[in-house]
Design a protein around this motif. Structure first.
Motif, PDB file in Angstrom:
ATOM      1  N   TRP A   8       0.837  -1.214   0.000  1.00 13.90           N
ATOM      2  CA  TRP A   8       0.000   0.000   0.000  1.00 13.90           C
ATOM      3  C   TRP A   8       0.866   1.256   0.000  1.00 13.90           C
ATOM      4  O   TRP A   8       0.500   2.271  -0.597  1.00 13.90           O
ATOM      5  CB  TRP A   8      -0.958   0.003   1.197  1.00 13.90           C
ATOM      6  N   LEU A   9       2.017   1.179   0.665  1.00 17.43           N
ATOM      7  CA  LEU A   9       2.922   2.338   0.670  1.00 17.43           C
ATOM      8  C   LEU A   9       3.438   2.609  -0.742  1.00 17.43           C
ATOM      9  O   LEU A   9       3.541   3.760  -1.169  1.00 17.43           O
ATOM     10  CB  LEU A   9       4.100   2.096   1.629  1.00 17.43           C
ATOM     11  N   LEU A  10       3.738   1.536  -1.458  1.00 17.69           N
ATOM     12  CA  LEU A  10       4.206   1.697  -2.849  1.00 17.69           C
ATOM     13  C   LEU A  10       3.101   2.306  -3.713  1.00 17.69           C
ATOM     14  O   LEU A  10       3.355   3.149  -4.574  1.00 17.69           O
ATOM     15  CB  LEU A  10       4.641   0.344  -3.424  1.00 17.69           C
ATOM     16  N   LYS A  11       1.862   1.883  -3.445  1.00 19.57           N
ATOM     17  CA  LYS A  11       0.736   2.421  -4.228  1.00 19.57           C
ATOM     18  C   LYS A  11       0.521   3.907  -3.938  1.00 19.57           C
ATOM     19  O   LYS A  11       0.185   4.681  -4.836  1.00 19.57           O
ATOM     20  CB  LYS A  11      -0.542   1.627  -3.936  1.00 19.57           C
ATOM     21  N   ILE A  12       0.705   4.292  -2.671  1.00 20.46           N
ATOM     22  CA  ILE A  12       0.580   5.722  -2.330  1.00 20.46           C
ATOM     23  C   ILE A  12       1.581   6.515  -3.165  1.00 20.46           C
ATOM     24  O   ILE A  12       1.243   7.528  -3.789  1.00 20.46           O
ATOM     25  CB  ILE A  12       0.861   5.969  -0.824  1.00 20.46           C
ATOM     26  N   LYS A  13       2.819   6.027  -3.182  1.00 15.42           N
ATOM     27  CA  LYS A  13       3.867   6.728  -3.945  1.00 15.42           C
ATOM     28  C   LYS A  13       3.523   6.793  -5.428  1.00 15.42           C
ATOM     29  O   LYS A  13       3.696   7.827  -6.073  1.00 15.42           O
ATOM     30  CB  LYS A  13       5.213   6.010  -3.759  1.00 15.42           C
ATOM     31  N   VAL A  41       6.191   8.842   3.063  1.00 16.51           N
ATOM     32  CA  VAL A  41       5.996   7.426   2.715  1.00 16.51           C
ATOM     33  C   VAL A  41       7.334   6.687   2.754  1.00 16.51           C
ATOM     34  O   VAL A  41       7.432   5.582   3.302  1.00 16.51           O
ATOM     35  CB  VAL A  41       5.335   7.282   1.319  1.00 16.51           C
ATOM     36  N   ASP A  42       8.371   7.310   2.196  1.00 17.41           N
ATOM     37  CA  ASP A  42       9.706   6.684   2.209  1.00 17.41           C
ATOM     38  C   ASP A  42      10.179   6.428   3.640  1.00 17.41           C
ATOM     39  O   ASP A  42      10.712   5.363   3.959  1.00 17.41           O
ATOM     40  CB  ASP A  42      10.728   7.583   1.489  1.00 17.41           C
ATOM     41  N   LEU A  43       9.950   7.425   4.483  1.00 17.97           N
ATOM     42  CA  LEU A  43      10.380   7.307   5.878  1.00 17.97           C
ATOM     43  C   LEU A  43       9.554   6.243   6.604  1.00 17.97           C
ATOM     44  O   LEU A  43      10.084   5.458   7.394  1.00 17.97           O
ATOM     45  CB  LEU A  43      10.235   8.673   6.562  1.00 17.97           C
ATOM     46  N   GLN A  44       8.253   6.206   6.306  1.00 19.10           N
ATOM     47  CA  GLN A  44       7.388   5.187   6.921  1.00 19.10           C
ATOM     48  C   GLN A  44       7.832   3.784   6.495  1.00 19.10           C
ATOM     49  O   GLN A  44       7.757   2.840   7.274  1.00 19.10           O
ATOM     50  CB  GLN A  44       5.919   5.421   6.534  1.00 19.10           C
TER      51      GLN A  44
END
Length: 322
Positions: free
Chosen positions: A137-142, A181-184
């Motif tokens: 999901w983090l990749l999708k946000i990006k 997002v990267d930091l998360q």
């Protein structure tokens, strides 16, 4: 071609029926296009779209068909904007987030789609091990945010009417969110590893992430420092969290130090002070304040450890007062 009975009904409905009755009639007879055109021609309110067209479409498994027709009638979707936003709000109220996400992607509403992905990532997770499994999901946000940036830069050169219904965001804000997002991702990998290796000791009712408010972000920084093998292991990531979000560093360090006293890890407090001093941004009295905060709260620190901590103070005045 419809039979005369159909035509009779339609004549009757157009003469005496409500717009909802007409639209519902079209939908029952698989005439979705006619229903949509009637909605547009009458400039019907969005409730009519929801009740008469949208709900029957997704309940009947015809959401894709609806999307195709909306696009065929108006490729830019502008005339449907108010209806689509209303549909999104309806889905959110109902907690139908998967349908919402699909609709947002169809609308090319990338900023809102990214926000929905944040919910998919954070919602219901009880541990960072769980979050570790939700990193797609983090990749999708990006991806959504990057596509949005590309579209903004493409359209900025053209003189065309700005789209009214998709959520807008400044390029600076988007870049900041991508950085979050990267930091998360780093935080997630680190804490997932800590939980897997058994060094994790913190249990809390809510799981802090960098998508929350500043207090939650401070909790993330604390968690990262406290859950590694030692303070130093997580300090780098925690420091970046503090810097990126301009959080009150001394408050966070003091909170961590108090936890270390509770766990009787006095040497770790000294390591924390060393990390803080070496970070290059600590004010002169930061280290002293961290120690003073600890000493004021805990009266039962063993004498030897107490002496060591006092020796670590910079100010002679503080040493004497203790």
């Amino acid at each position: 071609q419809h039979n005369s009975y159909y035509q009779e009904c339609l004549f009757y409905l157009h003469s005496y029926g409500t717009n909802l009755a007409i639209i519902s009639f079209y939908m029952r007879h698989d005439c979705m296009r006619e229903a949509l055109l009637h909605l547009l021609n009458k400039e019907s309110p969005s409730e009519l779209f929801i009740e008469g067209i949208f709900i029957p479409s997704y309940e009947g498994g015809k959401l894709h068909m609806l999307e195709n027709l909306l696009e065929t009638i108006d490729p830019g979707l502008e005339s449907w904007g108010v209806y689509l936003i209303a549909a999104c709000k309806y889905l959110q109220r109902k907690n139908y987030y998967h349908i919402l996400y699909e609709l947002q992607q169809f609308m090319k509403d990338h900023v809102r789609a990214a926000m929905t992905c944040i919910r998919f990532f954070t919602h219901g997770a009880k541990s960072y091990t769980e979050l570790g499994g939700k990193q797609t999901w983090l990749l999708k946000i990006k991806d959504h945010l990057k596509v949005y940036l590309q579209e903004v830069s493409r359209s900025s050169g053209r003189k065309k009417m700005a789209c009214t219904f998709r959520k807008k965001m400044s390029a600076t804000d988007v870049s900041r969110h991508i950085n979050t997002v990267d930091l998360q991702m780093e935080v997630t990998k680190f804490l997932h590893r800590c939980e897997s290796s058994g060094t994790s000791q913190m249990t809390g009712s809510s799981l802090p992430t960098l998508f929350g408010n500043n207090n939650m972000k401070m909790d993330v920084a604390c968690k990262v420092m406290l859950e590694g093998k030692n303070i130093e292991e997580g300090f780098g990531i925690a420091f970046r969290v503090l810097q990126d979000f301009q959080l009150e560093a001394t408050d966070v360090y003091s909170k961590v130090a108090k936890q270390l006293v509770k766990r009787q890890k006095y040497s770790e407090i000294r390591q924390l002070l060393k990390c803080v001093n070496e970070s290059g941004v600590a004010a002169k009295n930061d280290g002293d304040n961290i120690i003073l905060n600890c000493l004021n709260e805990f009266k039962n620190i063993p004498a030897e450890d107490l002496d060591n901590l006092i020796q670590d103070m910079d100010s002679d005045e503080n040493k004497v007062s203790k």
